[in-house]
Design an enzyme around this catalytic site. Structure first.
Site, short mmCIF file in Angstrom:
data_model
loop_
_atom_site.label_atom_id
_atom_site.label_comp_id
_atom_site.label_asym_id
_atom_site.label_seq_id
_atom_site.Cartn_x
_atom_site.Cartn_y
_atom_site.Cartn_z
N ASP A 343 89.44 65.54 121.29
CA ASP A 343 90.08 64.36 120.73
C ASP A 343 90.95 63.79 121.86
OD1 ASP A 343 91.14 62.48 118.87
OD2 ASP A 343 92.90 63.77 118.65
N ASP A 532 94.15 67.98 117.49
CA ASP A 532 95.54 68.26 117.13
C ASP A 532 95.66 69.02 115.82
OD1 ASP A 532 95.07 66.37 115.18
OD2 ASP A 532 96.21 64.80 116.17
#
Length: 651
Positions: A343, A532
């Protein structure tokens, strides 16, 4: 091995081994010097050495005998305790038979030696496991014993599980933070080593979040609890650590199945070795002795002990650097990881967005004010950067509607504010001036008319380029998935040296892209997704290995991922890869070494070229060597790759 590092139980066990070794040495030397079987004359001359060796045997092996009897009563017959008992009691019986028939007495000393050195091997196993467990035990020490909760005018000391969210707790200097919360009074330094592996204290100020498991170092803090104990960071981590051993690797499962069938097979082989040649040659004594030696060396201790210990040491080594691995199966799989999907925001970049340009400049305050109204209740990093740039107080009373992948619509009566990307403008048919700068662009419109735009830039993490280079040097493919536009994604990918990227993705599109990569990879390839752990939970769970960045305080990270990097530091990726590689190398070495040596000594024992002393080395010696080799996994590692350095990269 320092005595100070041993537990009281281990010290008692070591003292028993040393005492038994002294007793055995005294009897053995006396036997070889004067031949104890000849001290007394007559057919019962064997009784004197038998009694002396029996005292040593029972002193060092009573617990092995008890475990064997207990396991047989429970239906668990074929284990190492059973093999040791059969071999040593058989040796005693053989020695009694030889003594009673007037032959030279052999077997008493060897039976005692087998149990003595078996206990030495068991001690080394426990010591090695304890040493490997220290890093993980440090995590277990984060469990809080109590919480000081303010109720009325009094402060009560209660169990953390009894504290409700919203209550105020007091954390004094030197105390462990029992629950997650927000500091409402005071500032201090926090020791988070047990959580992150980071030795430097972290500063905690009023209004800041505080996580359970850290230690308050300097000043008293008052904290408003935000999570119940069962939902807190410390509880989640403890659950993760306690369940890690349940997730076994393929190698461990193979060894477990191997031992299950191997032990009965060698018992049958030993029985055949004693009976068949004995019937042919009538030399029962020689063939029973060979069969007993065969049993001793066939004990699968080296494999059954060293393989799980190697993985345990690897998990312990990783946890020392703030890398939590949920099980040995993930460590084994991570060794083969060759595709890393990242990401962008919060993973490759810091996520500390800053407004770098407002268009048009003459309408700066108006554009910022409208954007701040729309982003008033959002916790997204971009929303926080907009509110931070606006000096005034965002007007309330608007109904805010989030439009997935496009932006936010704020409505109050006849007033409608749109704040989002170009998709939002296009969907509502609003003509806008395209922003050409590199960064995240937020377009603002009011009542169907374009007002202006904000250019927001993120900062790439300083270690990101070095880590991507390190993974590339290991032969790994690196791909970035982001919701940002093509221009931003291309710019970040080029600066970091990524293998590839996909831009302008909605959350569901990230899952689709990972599905495509999984479909394209070879059977032995392993795909890791690094995110995350909050917005990327579906992708973390779908990938072969989900790796969460910045797991501290993130429930989603601990729940959805297989590996958690507690420090929010990308350097944990190549470090974990090196630990996994070393662990698997040592596992392979132990399997090959143990099987090769045991096979050789088994053949020599069956042919009569190896006596029980050699068999003792084939069992205990190989086990100790394999255990010491497994301990190498839990050595020191450098987090930085010394072969690679790179300057910080700014957004």
């Amino acid at each position: 091995m320092k005595g100070a590092g041993l537990s009281r139980k281990e010290k008692r066990r070591l003292a028993r081994i040393v005492a038994a070794l002294a007793m055995f040495a005294a009897v053995f030397i006396a036997d070889k010097a004067v031949y104890l079987g000849g001290v007394f004359s007559g057919p019962a001359a064997w009784v004197f050495p038998f009694c002396l060796y029996l005292v040593v045997y029972l002193f060092i092996g009573y617990d092995v005998l008890w475990r064997a009897v207990r396991n047989i009563a429970r239906g668990q017959v074929f284990d190492e305790n059973f093999l040791m008992c059969v071999a040593t009691l058989g040796a005693f019986a053989l020695a009694i038979y030889r003594g009673a028939t007037g032959q030279s007495i052999e077997g008493f000393d060897e039976a005692c030696a087998v149990l003595l050195f078996y206990q030495v091997g068991e001690f080394f196993q426990d010591y090695a496991a304890g040493k490997s467990r220290k890093s993980i035990s440090a995590l277990m020490d984060i469990r809080p014993d109590y919480a000081n909760v303010k109720r009325g005018d009094k402060t009560e000391r209660v169990d953390p599980a009894e504290v409700e969210p919203g209550e105020i707790i007091v954390v004094n200097p030197g105390e462990r933070v029992p629950l997650d919360g927000v500091i409402v009074k005071g500032s201090s330094a926090l020791d988070t080593r047990a959580l992150t592996g980071e030795s430097l204290p972290r500063e905690a100020e009023e209004g800041g979040e505080i996580i359970s498991g850290s230690v308050n170092l300097t000043s008293q803090l008052e904290v408003r609890v935000t999570k119940a104990f069962y939902d807190s960071t410390v509880s989640k981590i403890l659950e993760l650590v306690e369940n890690a051993s349940a997730q076994k690797s393929k190698a461990e499962n193979f060894i477990t199945k191997f031992a299950k069938y191997y032990t009965p097979a060698v018992c049958a082989a030993a029985l055949l070795l004693a009976v068949v040649p004995g019937l042919i040659t009538s030399d029962w004594s020689a063939w029973i002795y060979r069969a007993l030696s065969f049993l001793v060396v066939s004990c699968p201790c080296a494999l059954v002990i060293s393989i799980p210990l190697s993985f345990f040491a690897g998990i312990g080594a990783a946890s020392r650097y703030g890398i939590l691995v949920k099980g040995s199966n993930y460590l084994e799989k991570f060794h083969c990881a060759n595709t890393f999907v990242f990401d962008k925001t919060g993973t490759l970049t810091k996520g500390n967005f800053v407004v770098t340009r407002v268009f048009p400049e003459e309408k700066r305050e108006e554009v910022l004010r409208l954007a701040a109204i729309a982003e008033r209740d959002s916790d997204h990093p971009i929303a926080r950067s907009v509110r931070a740039c606006f000096d005034g107080e965002a007007e309330g009373g608007y109904t805010l509607t989030n439009i997935a992948g496009e932006g936010i619509c704020a409505v109050k009566g006849e007033d409608a504010i749109l704040c989002g990307n170009e998709k939002l403008m296009a969907a509502r048919g609003i003509e806008y001036v395209r922003e050409t700068g590199v960064g995240t662009v937020v377009y603002v419109a009011r009542n169907g008319k374009f007002v202006g735009s904000l250019l927001i830039a993120d900062e790439v993490k300083p270690e990101a380029k070095e880590v991507i280079a390190s993974l590339g040097a290991m032969g790994c493919k690196t791909v970035m998935l982001t919701g940002d536009n093509e221009e931003i994604a291309k710019n970040v990918a080029a600066r970091l040296g990524l293998t590839g990227y996909k831009a302008s993705l909605l959350p569901q599109n990230k899952v689709e892209e990972v599905e495509k990569l999984l479909a394209e990879k070879q059977k032995k390839d392993v795909l890791c997704f690094v995110g995350d752990g909050i917005n990327d939970a579906p992708v973390l769970m779908r990938s072969d290995i989900g790796i969460a960045m910045g797991g501290v305080g993130s429930d989603a990270a601990i729940e959805a991922s297989d590996i958690v990097l507690m420090q929010d530091d990308l350097k944990g990726l190549p470090l974990a890869k090196r630990i996994a590689k070393k662990t698997m190398a040592i596992v392979f070495e132990n399997i090959v070494f143990s099987i090769a040596v045991k096979a050789a000594i088994l053949i020599l024992s069956a042919l009569g070229f190896a006596n029980m002393w050699v068999a003792v080395f084939g069992d205990v010696g190989v086990a100790v060597i394999a255990i010491l080799n497994a301990m190498r996994v839990n050595s020191r590692y450098k987090k930085e790759d010394p072969a690679r350095t790179s300057a910080p990269v700014k957004g």
